[in-house]
Design an enzyme around this catalytic site. Structure first.
Site, PDB file in Angstrom:
ATOM      1  N   ASP A 112      -7.090  -3.390  -7.000  1.00 24.27           N
ATOM      2  CA  ASP A 112      -7.618  -3.956  -5.765  1.00 24.27           C
ATOM      3  C   ASP A 112      -7.816  -5.451  -5.962  1.00 24.27           C
ATOM      4  O   ASP A 112      -8.207  -5.876  -7.053  1.00 24.27           O
ATOM      5  CB  ASP A 112      -8.944  -3.280  -5.398  1.00 24.27           C
ATOM      6  CG  ASP A 112      -9.398  -3.690  -4.011  1.00 24.27           C
ATOM      7  OD1 ASP A 112      -9.026  -3.000  -3.041  1.00 24.27           O
ATOM      8  OD2 ASP A 112     -10.090  -4.723  -3.889  1.00 24.27           O
ATOM      9  N   ARG A 168       0.828  -1.215   0.000  1.00 24.70           N
ATOM     10  CA  ARG A 168       0.000   0.000   0.000  1.00 24.70           C
ATOM     11  C   ARG A 168       0.864   1.269   0.000  1.00 24.70           C
ATOM     12  O   ARG A 168       0.550   2.253   0.666  1.00 24.70           O
ATOM     13  CB  ARG A 168      -0.974  -0.007   1.187  1.00 24.70           C
ATOM     14  CG  ARG A 168      -2.386   0.399   0.763  1.00 24.70           C
ATOM     15  CD  ARG A 168      -3.393   0.406   1.898  1.00 24.70           C
ATOM     16  NE  ARG A 168      -3.714  -0.916   2.386  1.00 24.70           N
ATOM     17  CZ  ARG A 168      -3.976  -1.217   3.658  1.00 24.70           C
ATOM     18  NH1 ARG A 168      -3.963  -0.266   4.569  1.00 24.70           N
ATOM     19  NH2 ARG A 168      -4.255  -2.442   4.018  1.00 24.70           N
ATOM     20  N   TYR A 214     -14.360 -13.089   1.063  1.00 21.44           N
ATOM     21  CA  TYR A 214     -15.180 -11.911   0.762  1.00 21.44           C
ATOM     22  C   TYR A 214     -16.497 -12.336   0.110  1.00 21.44           C
ATOM     23  O   TYR A 214     -17.557 -11.800   0.425  1.00 21.44           O
ATOM     24  CB  TYR A 214     -14.438 -10.946  -0.166  1.00 21.44           C
ATOM     25  CG  TYR A 214     -13.445 -10.056   0.543  1.00 21.44           C
ATOM     26  CD1 TYR A 214     -13.868  -8.963   1.287  1.00 21.44           C
ATOM     27  CD2 TYR A 214     -12.081 -10.294   0.468  1.00 21.44           C
ATOM     28  CE1 TYR A 214     -12.959  -8.138   1.944  1.00 21.44           C
ATOM     29  CE2 TYR A 214     -11.162  -9.477   1.115  1.00 21.44           C
ATOM     30  CZ  TYR A 214     -11.606  -8.404   1.850  1.00 21.44           C
ATOM     31  OH  TYR A 214     -10.712  -7.586   2.493  1.00 21.44           O
ATOM     32  N   ARG A 265      -3.616   6.541   0.852  1.00 20.42           N
ATOM     33  CA  ARG A 265      -4.186   7.748   1.445  1.00 20.42           C
ATOM     34  C   ARG A 265      -3.227   8.562   2.304  1.00 20.42           C
ATOM     35  O   ARG A 265      -3.481   9.717   2.601  1.00 20.42           O
ATOM     36  CB  ARG A 265      -5.416   7.384   2.283  1.00 20.42           C
ATOM     37  CG  ARG A 265      -6.665   7.255   1.428  1.00 20.42           C
ATOM     38  CD  ARG A 265      -7.901   7.128   2.283  1.00 20.42           C
ATOM     39  NE  ARG A 265      -7.956   5.794   2.913  1.00 20.42           N
ATOM     40  CZ  ARG A 265      -8.868   5.435   3.812  1.00 20.42           C
ATOM     41  NH1 ARG A 265      -9.771   6.317   4.223  1.00 20.42           N
ATOM     42  NH2 ARG A 265      -8.877   4.210   4.313  1.00 20.42           N
ATOM     43  N   ARG A 302      -7.571  11.168  -5.653  1.00 18.33           N
ATOM     44  CA  ARG A 302      -8.842  10.644  -5.130  1.00 18.33           C
ATOM     45  C   ARG A 302      -9.898  11.731  -4.934  1.00 18.33           C
ATOM     46  O   ARG A 302     -11.089  11.439  -4.819  1.00 18.33           O
ATOM     47  CB  ARG A 302      -8.601   9.892  -3.817  1.00 18.33           C
ATOM     48  CG  ARG A 302      -8.046   8.471  -3.975  1.00 18.33           C
ATOM     49  CD  ARG A 302      -9.018   7.558  -4.736  1.00 18.33           C
ATOM     50  NE  ARG A 302     -10.350   7.563  -4.170  1.00 18.33           N
ATOM     51  CZ  ARG A 302     -10.704   6.942  -3.051  1.00 18.33           C
ATOM     52  NH1 ARG A 302      -9.818   6.219  -2.400  1.00 18.33           N
ATOM     53  NH2 ARG A 302     -11.936   7.015  -2.591  1.00 18.33           N
TER      54      ARG A 302
END
Lengths: 345, 345
Positions: free
Chosen positions: B76, B27, B153, B31, B40
């Protein structure tokens, strides 16, 4: 059992031969059980913890319903935080909340000295009542949260996944951290000694969330304090030392102390016990999720764990963490019977 | 670097001597980085993944800002679930949601055959653009979710802590589970081969949540399927095999395959590598929480990991999981420099 005979659970903790592998289950008194839910319909969680009569009743429920080889005091690891004046609350659904979390060096240093015996006398009364009601059928286990796990709630203010605030605090404020951890260690030792005085015959130290740490961090920031608790306990009472996700920490947890090291299901019992050394007992390590499957799956998984222990003295059967609330009671009962049958010598 | 010279990251994956320990960070585009947040502000997460120009730009940001030794495709692990028609959404705050989770044997068996190359062509275009923009400065890593993590998931319908539905499903419906896992393995292999075809020079298989399983369950329900993915990959491209909380599973993950085994911070790198055997490379394993402390703490922790690796060929430095969004960018930069300096040979 006959008065005077030593119960298998206590024998196993001390690595003595037993006629069968004793079993108890973390959170064996809990929401999966209708008789527990009936009590909770009358009483809130904290209220129940503070009602010695009801808490003793709940402590005995799994002994009567499941035939487990030990009872564990019904209480919560966070009760000890209440007299610290940090605003502990149990909210419905979200779990515990600390109203005034410890976020500064000053706050950590300012945690008050407390008289646990005074503040938590209701727990000792639960112990006395439960012990009396058990009438030596099975031993009674006491417990407390270990300093790291308590500190993590104090700092995070509730449950956490990443423990970022706790980890940042211990690195940025190592002195205040050590002061707080020492305070928590002393409170915890007093509390466990109080439980022992009131009648518990073994204690479990729950360092539930310590598995979030690296081995190096455990050694530097946790080990001395957990050791401080264990060394301060009255002798003659077996100590179980447990955490979740601790595969990489077990040797260090052993170094910190305990007669029995609790294992979760993420490690294989046989090789892990061999690595720890056979001069320590082990407890575990069924994945509680297996209890949601069927009896065939439970039998298979129990077999594997008992095979791993290979009948060596010093194995207490347990789950790797608490019983899930979705678990059918009859599956838990089946597990207890299966372990008793399969391990009968 | 000079054209034709082999990049340290790829050399380390193949356990060849390198002038310094290469580092990249899971990552690393995210962010915590202002330039990522700027992108973003214009584009939603899924929108960004599907905009090859912007996704390639974001892929390169950490190379330019941090000086890492590899770029990783911005995408992703759940993108591959979208063409399966299960209603994938990324909600603000709550993370991914599967609108129509797989809760029955029928639903598992009914997962459609999909043409990933067609459905995920936008990812390949991102790869091609990023590769071109990198102009051989550093290698480009592709990635995909491993079958277990994808299945979890699909079944849970979103992130989970206990994976109770997934574990119940695999036990109760072992045949449907195997069919679904085989389908996911084939899709994943096609997808990674497509990324390789488009230009990635290494791939990482993320079995992020497999650490929730016991070793016995991993062996029975996961290993054959992860192995199926890895065996189906085009040769000549190093494969990194990673999960979180996998201390008890690493030997089995190694058995499933991979040139490099990813370690999280819950294990000590030195002894763990010794147990795995030195004929496999390792990647890791700094606790990402350390990056929230200060440069002194980062230096100390990096030193410990490099000492554990002892300069043996085959160590790629990384975090034990992704960079937290609260991380100061200058700390990440400092880590990259520290690792390069400390490991320079």
């Amino acid at each position: 059992m006959a008065p005077g005979a030593s119960p298998p659970f206590l024998q196993a903790c001390l690595r003595r031969p037993v006629p069968f592998t004793p079993i108890w289950l973390m959170r064996q008194a809990g929401r999966y059980m209708p008789e527990y839910r009936a009590v909770r319909a009358r009483l809130g969680f904290l209220e129940l913890c503070k009602s010695p009569e009801a808490a003793a009743e709940v402590t005995l429920q799994p002994v009567e319903r499941l035939g487990v080889d030990a009872a564990i005091l019904f209480a919560d690891i966070l009760l000890v935080l209440e007299p610290l004046g940090v605003g502990l609350e149990f909210t419905r659904g979200d779990g515990p909340r600390i109203g005034r979390p410890v976020r500064s060096s000053q706050a950590a240093r300012a945690l008050p000295q407390i008289d646990v015996d005074d503040a938590l006398g209701f727990v000792y009364e639960t112990v006395a009542r439960a012990r009396k009601a058990l009438a030596d059928r099975v031993p009674l286990i006491g417990f407390a949260g270990a300093p790291f796990t308590l500190a993590s709630y104090l700092i995070e203010g509730g449950p956490s996944r990443e423990f970022l605030l706790t980890k940042a605090f211990m690195r940025r404020e190592p002195e205040a951290w050590a002061i707080m951890m020492t305070r928590l260690a002393d409170v915890t030792a007093d509390y466990l000694n109080g439980q022992i005085g009131a009648g518990v015959q073994a204690v479990q130290l729950f360092d539930s969330w310590v598995g979030a740490l690296s081995p190096a961090d455990y050694r530097a920031y946790v080990l001395p304090h957990s050791r401080r608790v264990i060394r301060a306990l009255r002798p003659g009472v077996p100590v179980i030392h447990f955490g979740v996700g601790t595969g990489g920490l077990l040797a260090l947890m052993r170094e910190a102390g305990g007669d029995v090291i609790g294992l979760d299901w993420r490690v294989e019992l046989g090789p892990t016990w061999a690595r720890l050394g056979q001069d320590v007992a082990v407890q575990g390590n069924l994945d509680p999720a297996v209890l949601l499957a069927d009896v065939g799956a439970i039998r298979l998984a129990a077999r594997e764990i008992l095979d791993g222990a290979a009948g060596r003295p010093g194995h207490v059967f347990n789950l790797g963490h608490g019983v899930h609330k979705e678990t059918p009671v009859e599956h838990v009962r089946a597990l207890v019977d299966i372990v008793h049958e399969m391990s009968a010598r």
